[in-house]
Design an enzyme around this catalytic site. Structure first.
Site, mmCIF file in Angstrom:
data_model
loop_
_atom_site.group_PDB
_atom_site.id
_atom_site.type_symbol
_atom_site.label_atom_id
_atom_site.label_comp_id
_atom_site.label_asym_id
_atom_site.label_seq_id
_atom_site.Cartn_x
_atom_site.Cartn_y
_atom_site.Cartn_z
ATOM 1 N N TYR A 175 -2.614 -2.573 -9.224
ATOM 2 C CA TYR A 175 -2.382 -1.531 -8.214
ATOM 3 C C TYR A 175 -2.291 -0.157 -8.877
ATOM 4 O O TYR A 175 -2.864 0.831 -8.400
ATOM 5 C CB TYR A 175 -1.099 -1.872 -7.458
ATOM 6 C CG TYR A 175 -0.760 -0.971 -6.285
ATOM 7 C CD1 TYR A 175 -1.298 -1.208 -5.019
ATOM 8 C CD2 TYR A 175 0.124 0.096 -6.447
ATOM 9 C CE1 TYR A 175 -0.969 -0.397 -3.944
ATOM 10 C CE2 TYR A 175 0.462 0.907 -5.377
ATOM 11 C CZ TYR A 175 -0.079 0.656 -4.128
ATOM 12 O OH TYR A 175 0.255 1.465 -3.066
ATOM 13 N N LYS A 179 -4.769 2.920 -8.134
ATOM 14 C CA LYS A 179 -4.249 4.166 -7.559
ATOM 15 C C LYS A 179 -4.468 5.356 -8.497
ATOM 16 O O LYS A 179 -4.613 6.494 -8.036
ATOM 17 C CB LYS A 179 -2.763 3.998 -7.214
ATOM 18 C CG LYS A 179 -2.535 3.091 -6.009
ATOM 19 C CD LYS A 179 -3.335 3.574 -4.809
ATOM 20 C CE LYS A 179 -2.887 2.948 -3.518
ATOM 21 N NZ LYS A 179 -3.715 3.411 -2.371
HETATM 22 P P1 NAD Z 1 0.494 -0.779 5.609
HETATM 23 O O1 NAD Z 1 0.350 -2.193 5.158
HETATM 24 O O2 NAD Z 1 1.588 -0.476 6.554
HETATM 25 O O3 NAD Z 1 -0.901 -0.272 6.197
HETATM 26 C C1 NAD Z 1 -2.085 -0.440 5.454
HETATM 27 C C2 NAD Z 1 -3.201 -0.772 6.422
HETATM 28 O O4 NAD Z 1 -4.441 -0.897 5.699
HETATM 29 C C3 NAD Z 1 -2.979 -2.106 7.126
HETATM 30 O O5 NAD Z 1 -3.036 -1.928 8.532
HETATM 31 C C4 NAD Z 1 -4.112 -2.982 6.628
HETATM 32 O O6 NAD Z 1 -4.597 -3.916 7.606
HETATM 33 C C5 NAD Z 1 -5.165 -1.955 6.283
HETATM 34 N N1 NAD Z 1 -6.153 -2.489 5.334
HETATM 35 C C6 NAD Z 1 -5.914 -3.202 4.219
HETATM 36 N N2 NAD Z 1 -7.068 -3.570 3.633
HETATM 37 C C7 NAD Z 1 -8.069 -3.069 4.407
HETATM 38 C C8 NAD Z 1 -9.489 -3.114 4.322
HETATM 39 N N3 NAD Z 1 -10.100 -3.773 3.326
HETATM 40 N N4 NAD Z 1 -10.205 -2.470 5.257
HETATM 41 C C9 NAD Z 1 -9.596 -1.815 6.283
HETATM 42 N N5 NAD Z 1 -8.244 -1.786 6.428
HETATM 43 C C10 NAD Z 1 -7.495 -2.397 5.500
HETATM 44 O O7 NAD Z 1 0.675 0.119 4.290
HETATM 45 P P2 NAD Z 1 1.013 1.691 4.128
HETATM 46 O O8 NAD Z 1 2.273 1.783 3.360
HETATM 47 O O9 NAD Z 1 0.871 2.418 5.403
HETATM 48 O O10 NAD Z 1 -0.154 2.081 3.123
HETATM 49 C C11 NAD Z 1 -1.122 3.092 3.369
HETATM 50 C C12 NAD Z 1 -1.649 3.557 2.030
HETATM 51 O O11 NAD Z 1 -0.608 4.225 1.314
HETATM 52 C C13 NAD Z 1 -2.124 2.433 1.120
HETATM 53 O O12 NAD Z 1 -3.267 2.859 0.402
HETATM 54 C C14 NAD Z 1 -0.962 2.229 0.169
HETATM 55 O O13 NAD Z 1 -1.363 1.643 -1.041
HETATM 56 C C15 NAD Z 1 -0.499 3.667 0.012
HETATM 57 N N6 NAD Z 1 0.884 3.839 -0.460
HETATM 58 C C16 NAD Z 1 1.937 3.585 0.334
HETATM 59 C C17 NAD Z 1 3.223 3.814 -0.136
HETATM 60 C C18 NAD Z 1 4.438 3.623 0.724
HETATM 61 O O14 NAD Z 1 5.546 4.018 0.282
HETATM 62 N N7 NAD Z 1 4.312 3.074 1.916
HETATM 63 C C19 NAD Z 1 3.417 4.254 -1.448
HETATM 64 C C20 NAD Z 1 2.322 4.492 -2.233
HETATM 65 C C21 NAD Z 1 1.044 4.296 -1.730
#
Ligand code: NAD
Length: 322
Positions: A175, A179
């Site tokens: 990851y 990232k």
């Molecule tokens: P989440 O799981 O709530 O939402 C992510 C969404 O992406 C899900 O609905 C999932 O179905 C969709 N998804 C996954 N693989 C997919 C694909 N191949 N094609 C289309 N859709 C797909 O997670 P989140 O926390 O909202 O994450 C959003 C982004 O932010 C991600 O890239 C995650 O890595 C990044 N992120 C989040 C955090 C945090 O604190 N929440 C921190 C760092 C990075």
């Protein structure tokens, strides 16, 4: 942190609207992407709500995630369509947007998955699945929209990194690597896109979401809910915003710009450049009292150290790069 007077200035800023703009948001069925979809729609955008609908660790698929968000937006008199492709098939997502509305102004590469794996337990499949969604998915969506944006002379791209991509986390080598790749991709496209009116920025979020274990109601109430991310995304993706090649940490009402900083240089020429002398002088590398912050695209720090102001003359490769 904002001061009171700064807050007053901010509240006096004109509304950042997206009337007639088409915004494609990947992974918009949950968490941060869902908050983006609602906020852009509320500001007048026509939104493509893409989501494969799998689990947090990337298993399965379910069209209901994207459909539910589209229904919520439509009920609030906004404009949205659902798309259920995986981001690895980015060309289909962009094609759906173009078929419906004939243009794409903004692409937010947000879809993501997460599962911890100690490096000793890493398999080719666990490694590749992570890279496929984050790196190949962001690449595929962006590659599909790039000619369209360049031709129209306008586009806004947003990439999703992570504090794990900036600073890393144990048990998240896959990851963290994926990232970190978002930073290089975003910055390179910021450089290439500038002459075409295409701007690219990257976020490293900290947010309540499905991924971090909160349902939609909990996210809405959370002091670090995804609504905070949506405001920065709106600003970065607006036509009036000049920001390009930026990296921001964001969450819970806070925004920080992230930069690379160089320490004081340790210069040991010729025969002095031994491992032993580096060991003796290593304390210099901890000296950030006068940091250097290389600008976007300034990839020639050591070239300048060695050759000074005429450093460019010594690099034939630059002629190809420019
Ligand atoms: P989440 O799981 O709530 O939402 C992510 C969404 O992406 C899900 O609905 C999932 O179905 C969709 N998804 C996954 N693989 C997919 C694909 N191949 N094609 C289309 N859709 C797909 O997670 P989140 O926390 O909202 O994450 C959003 C982004 O932010 C991600 O890239 C995650 O890595 C990044 N992120 C989040 C955090 C945090 O604190 N929440 C921190 C760092 C990075």
């Amino acid at each position: 942190m904002s001061t009171g007077s700064k807050q007053a200035e901010q509240s006096a800023a004109p509304g950042l609207t997206f009337e007639d703009r088409v915004v494609v948001i990947t992974g918009a069925g949950n968490g941060i992407g869902r908050a983006y979809a609602h906020e852009f729609a509320r500001r007048g955008a026509r939104v493509v709500v893409n989501d494969l609908g799998g689990s947090v660790d990337g298993e399965g698929s379910d069209s209901s995630a994207a459909d539910a968000v589209v229904e919520e937006i439509t009920r609030a008199n906004g404009h949205a369509i659902a798309n259920h492709q995986s981001v690895v098939e980015g060309e289909k997502i962009i094609a759906a947007a173009l078929a419906e509305w004939g243009r794409v102004d903004v692409l937010i590469n947000n879809a993501g998955i997460a599962y911890p794996t100690a490096f000793a337990e890493m398999t080719a499949e666990r490694w590749q699945t992570m890279l496929d969604v984050h790196i190949h998915g962001s690449y595929a969506c962006t590659q599909a929209v790039w000619p369209h944006m360049c031709e129209r002379g306008y586009g806004r791209l947003l990439f999703t990194s992570s504090p794990f991509g900036l600073y890393a986390a144990a048990n998240f080598a896959h990851y963290s690597a994926a990232k970190a790749a978002m930073l290089g991709l975003s910055k390179a496209l910021a450089l290439e896109g500038a002459e075409h009116g295409v701007q690219a920025n990257a976020l490293a979020p900290f947010s309540a979401s499905r991924m971090t274990g909160f349902d939609n109601a909990q996210q809405a109430d959370s002091p670090f809910g995804p609504r905070y991310l949506a405001q920065l995304a709106v600003w970065l993706c607006h036509a009036d915003t000049a920001e390009n090649g930026g990296v921001f940490e964001v969450g819970g009402g806070y925004v920080h710009r992230v930069r690379n900083a160089l320490s004081r240089g340790l210069h040991l020429p010729d025969d002095e450049h031994t491992a032993e002398n580096i060991a003796v002088g290593a304390a210099v590398l901890e000296d950030f009292s006068e940091p250097v912050y290389p600008a976007l695209g300034e990839s020639w720090t050591i070239g300048k150290d060695v050759f000074g102001e005429n450093w460019r003359e010594h690099f034939a490769v630059l002629e190809d790069a420019e």
